[in-house]
Structure formats: structure tokens, C-alpha cells
Design a protein around this motif. Structure first.
Motif, mmCIF file in Angstrom:
data_model
loop_
_atom_site.group_PDB
_atom_site.id
_atom_site.type_symbol
_atom_site.label_atom_id
_atom_site.label_comp_id
_atom_site.label_asym_id
_atom_site.label_seq_id
_atom_site.Cartn_x
_atom_site.Cartn_y
_atom_site.Cartn_z
ATOM 1 N N VAL A 18 0.836 -1.200 0.000
ATOM 2 C CA VAL A 18 0.000 0.000 0.000
ATOM 3 C C VAL A 18 0.870 1.249 0.000
ATOM 4 C CG1 VAL A 18 -1.727 1.318 1.283
ATOM 5 C CG2 VAL A 18 -1.917 -1.171 1.142
ATOM 6 N N GLU A 19 1.910 1.253 0.817
ATOM 7 C CA GLU A 19 2.807 2.402 0.882
ATOM 8 C C GLU A 19 3.433 2.700 -0.479
ATOM 9 O OE1 GLU A 19 6.653 3.859 3.556
ATOM 10 O OE2 GLU A 19 6.369 1.729 3.113
ATOM 11 N N LYS A 20 3.949 1.659 -1.130
ATOM 12 C CA LYS A 20 4.595 1.850 -2.437
ATOM 13 C C LYS A 20 3.598 2.347 -3.471
ATOM 14 C CE LYS A 20 7.402 -1.313 -3.918
ATOM 15 N NZ LYS A 20 7.931 -2.664 -4.260
ATOM 16 N N ALA A 21 2.371 1.795 -3.442
ATOM 17 C CA ALA A 21 1.356 2.203 -4.406
ATOM 18 C C ALA A 21 0.954 3.658 -4.192
ATOM 19 C CB ALA A 21 0.139 1.285 -4.306
ATOM 20 N N VAL A 22 0.802 4.070 -2.936
ATOM 21 C CA VAL A 22 0.431 5.455 -2.646
ATOM 22 C C VAL A 22 1.540 6.406 -3.087
ATOM 23 C CG1 VAL A 22 -0.027 7.117 -0.799
ATOM 24 C CG2 VAL A 22 -1.140 4.886 -0.766
ATOM 25 N N GLU A 23 2.781 6.054 -2.795
ATOM 26 C CA GLU A 23 3.901 6.909 -3.199
ATOM 27 C C GLU A 23 3.963 7.039 -4.718
ATOM 28 O OE1 GLU A 23 6.949 6.095 0.560
ATOM 29 O OE2 GLU A 23 7.143 4.910 -1.280
ATOM 30 N N ARG A 24 3.750 5.940 -5.419
ATOM 31 C CA ARG A 24 3.770 5.987 -6.888
ATOM 32 C C ARG A 24 2.598 6.809 -7.421
ATOM 33 N NH1 ARG A 24 3.768 0.887 -11.203
ATOM 34 N NH2 ARG A 24 3.537 2.204 -13.064
ATOM 35 N N ALA A 25 1.413 6.606 -6.830
ATOM 36 C CA ALA A 25 0.235 7.366 -7.272
ATOM 37 C C ALA A 25 0.457 8.857 -7.083
ATOM 38 C CB ALA A 25 -0.993 6.900 -6.490
ATOM 39 N N ALA A 26 1.080 9.244 -5.976
ATOM 40 C CA ALA A 26 1.358 10.665 -5.730
ATOM 41 C C ALA A 26 2.320 11.208 -6.780
ATOM 42 C CB ALA A 26 1.925 10.839 -4.324
ATOM 43 N N ARG A 27 3.376 10.443 -7.077
ATOM 44 C CA ARG A 27 4.344 10.888 -8.092
ATOM 45 C C ARG A 27 3.666 11.067 -9.446
ATOM 46 N NH1 ARG A 27 7.618 6.834 -5.867
ATOM 47 N NH2 ARG A 27 7.285 5.529 -7.717
ATOM 48 N N GLU A 28 2.879 10.078 -9.843
ATOM 49 C CA GLU A 28 2.257 10.117 -11.162
ATOM 50 C C GLU A 28 1.216 11.225 -11.266
ATOM 51 O OE1 GLU A 28 0.891 6.272 -12.389
ATOM 52 O OE2 GLU A 28 2.922 5.418 -12.407
ATOM 53 N N ALA A 29 0.619 11.598 -10.133
ATOM 54 C CA ALA A 29 -0.364 12.678 -10.126
ATOM 55 C C ALA A 29 0.286 14.044 -9.888
ATOM 56 C CB ALA A 29 -1.425 12.419 -9.061
ATOM 57 N N GLY A 30 1.605 14.055 -9.677
ATOM 58 C CA GLY A 30 2.313 15.311 -9.437
ATOM 59 C C GLY A 30 1.987 15.943 -8.099
ATOM 60 N N LEU A 31 1.718 15.090 -7.091
ATOM 61 C CA LEU A 31 1.327 15.570 -5.769
ATOM 62 C C LEU A 31 2.470 15.381 -4.769
ATOM 63 C CD1 LEU A 31 -2.200 13.901 -5.658
ATOM 64 C CD2 LEU A 31 -1.713 16.316 -6.130
ATOM 65 N N ALA A 32 2.686 16.389 -3.942
ATOM 66 C CA ALA A 32 3.689 16.290 -2.870
ATOM 67 C C ALA A 32 3.016 15.691 -1.638
ATOM 68 C CB ALA A 32 4.266 17.657 -2.551
ATOM 69 N N ARG A 33 3.349 14.460 -1.326
ATOM 70 C CA ARG A 33 2.739 13.767 -0.204
ATOM 71 C C ARG A 33 3.818 13.012 0.581
ATOM 72 N NH1 ARG A 33 -0.550 16.725 -1.778
ATOM 73 N NH2 ARG A 33 -2.729 16.350 -2.361
ATOM 74 N N HIS A 34 3.792 13.167 1.889
ATOM 75 C CA HIS A 34 4.688 12.409 2.762
ATOM 76 C C HIS A 34 3.899 11.251 3.359
ATOM 77 C CE1 HIS A 34 7.895 11.455 5.534
ATOM 78 N NE2 HIS A 34 7.014 11.453 6.518
ATOM 79 N N VAL A 35 4.341 10.027 3.086
ATOM 80 C CA VAL A 35 3.598 8.832 3.479
ATOM 81 C C VAL A 35 4.309 8.136 4.633
ATOM 82 C CG1 VAL A 35 2.634 6.638 2.685
ATOM 83 C CG2 VAL A 35 2.839 8.568 1.088
ATOM 84 N N SER A 36 3.548 7.834 5.702
ATOM 85 C CA SER A 36 4.095 7.123 6.855
ATOM 86 C C SER A 36 3.244 5.893 7.152
ATOM 87 C CB SER A 36 4.096 8.013 8.107
ATOM 88 O OG SER A 36 4.953 9.115 7.947
ATOM 89 N N VAL A 37 3.902 4.757 7.363
ATOM 90 C CA VAL A 37 3.242 3.576 7.915
ATOM 91 C C VAL A 37 3.486 3.633 9.418
ATOM 92 C CG1 VAL A 37 3.180 1.059 7.979
ATOM 93 C CG2 VAL A 37 3.580 2.245 5.811
ATOM 94 N N THR A 38 2.422 3.745 10.207
ATOM 95 C CA THR A 38 2.632 4.077 11.616
ATOM 96 C C THR A 38 1.531 3.557 12.521
ATOM 97 O OG1 THR A 38 2.995 5.946 13.135
ATOM 98 C CG2 THR A 38 1.431 6.293 11.344
#
Length: 214
Positions: A18-38
Motif C-alpha cells: 500500500v505504501e509503495k502504491a500510494v507513493e507511486r500514485a502521488a508521483r504520477e499525479a504530481g502531488l507532494a505527499r509524505h507517506v508514513s506507515v505508523t
């Protein structure tokens, strides 16, 4: 400044996927997002968005979530009090229900009224449902409106029966229509696994990451 997204770690779910998919989705959408599994309540309370994943049995997932000190309270603060965007995936979606009937039944979060019941099955439609299936919108929603009719990856033996039809946003066919997408207000739940759903899944996550509930 980048928005923060917390993926809740309570011992259930494909967290790294899920973390990898969210990070990739943010990159592809041009969004600056900091993702934490916590599972840190302080980090969760500060998050701009939350994803609650989940695999396995309803009762075990609910028990695992409740056992993490302060985590459930922090999620409730973000999702229910602050009204920030929340996404539940698979069992993470099912936990929003009033009750899950697996193994005799157990209480859910009760944020969306309804019960999680066994999938119908027959010679043609077996349970669990494993694999790709089309999702059709039943209620317009900004996160999914451009994905109506796309296929996503499912892996589940139970499904969410909403008490209020207004909370059912999308369905998939398994003998009859079953919930694929539910929600209300700032809450959204997907029965499918966007992290396993390739292009459509990344598009779905990207739209969630930019969603501003009205």
C-alpha cells in the motif's frame, strides 16, 4: 509543504504494498505527499489523510486495531472530529460497519451503518471472490467518477450490506450486486485492493490523494 498521509499499522494488511502504491500514485499525479506507515497516535493525529488497510478476519482485525494504545482514538479524531479524508481498504473498509458476522459476529466501528455478511456463492460464483471484477458507480463520487466501469482486484469472502442506500457508492457483480465502494462525508471505503489493481488502482489512489470532501 507536503501533505502527510498515515497508513495505519495494526498488524494487518499489505502495508508495504500500500505504501509503495500510494507513493507511486502521488508521483504520477504530481502531488507532494509524505507517506508514513505508523501506529504512533501522535503522528496519526497530525496526518492530513488516513488509509486503513486490512486483510484476514473481521474480528481479528478489529481486535488488533483496538489493542494499539491510542490508535483508534487518534483515527477517530482525524476522521470524525476533524473530518479529514479517510480511506478503508478491504477489511479496513468492512471495519466501518456496525457489525461483522464472521465467526459468530463482532462489533465494528459503527461509522457507516450496516453489516458485513458472507458472500453469496454458487457453482458459477464461488467464495472467496479472488481476482478482477468490474466496479460500477451507483452514486456519483469525485474520487471514482472517471473510473466507472474499470476492473479492480478483489480478494474477499464477506461483503458490506449498507443500511442506508445513500452510503453505497459502487457495486461489483458476484451472483448479485455487492458493495465495492461505500462512504459518507469524508469517509470512503473500497472492497477491492487498489494497490493490486495496476493502472486503475493507481488512478483511484491518486484521486483520493487530491480529494477535498465538501
Amino acid at each position: 509543504m507536503a501533505e502527510t498521509l498515515a497508513i495505519i499499522d495494526y498488524g494487518s494488511g499489505n502495508l508495504r504494498s500500500v505504501e509503495k502504491a500510494v507513493e507511486r500514485a502521488a508521483r504520477e499525479a504530481g502531488l507532494a505527499r509524505h507517506v508514513s506507515v505508523t501506529d504512533d497516535p501522535d503522528i496519526i493525529r497530525k496526518a492530513d489523510r488516513i488509509i486503513l488497510p486490512g486483510v484476514g478476519a473481521f474480528a481479528a482485525c478489529m481486535e488488533g486495531l483496538s489493542a494499539r494504545d491510542g490508535v483508534l482514538e487518534a483515527i477517530e479524531h482525524v476522521a470524525l472530529i476533524e473530518g479529514r479524508p479517510f480511506l478503508g481498504i478491504c477489511v479496513g473498509m468492512q471495519l466501518l460497519a456496525t457489525k461483522g458476522l464472521e465467526f459468530g459476529g463482532s462489533e465494528g466501528l459503527g461509522w457507516i451503518l450496516g453489516e458485513v455478511v458472507p458472500l453469496p456463492h454458487s457453482a458459477e460464483f464461488r467464495a472467496p471472490q479472488m481476482g478482477w471484477n468490474e466496479v460500477r458507480l451507483t452514486t456519483p463520487h469525485a474520487v471514482f467518477e472517471e473510473l466507472d466501469g474499470e476492473s479492480f482486484y478483489f480478494a474477499h469472502s464477506f461483503h458490506f450490506e449498507t443500511e442506508n442506500d445513500a452510503h453505497l457508492y459502487g457495486v461489483t457483480r458476484h451472483q448479485h450486486d455487492v458493495a465495492a465502494l461505500i462512504g459518507r462525508d469524508n469517509l470512503l471505503g473500497a472492497q477491492f485492493h487498489p494497490e493490486k489493481s495496476q493502472t486503475a488502482g493507481l488512478a483511484f489512489l491518486g484521486r483520493f490523494l487530491s480529494w477535498s470532501p465538501s
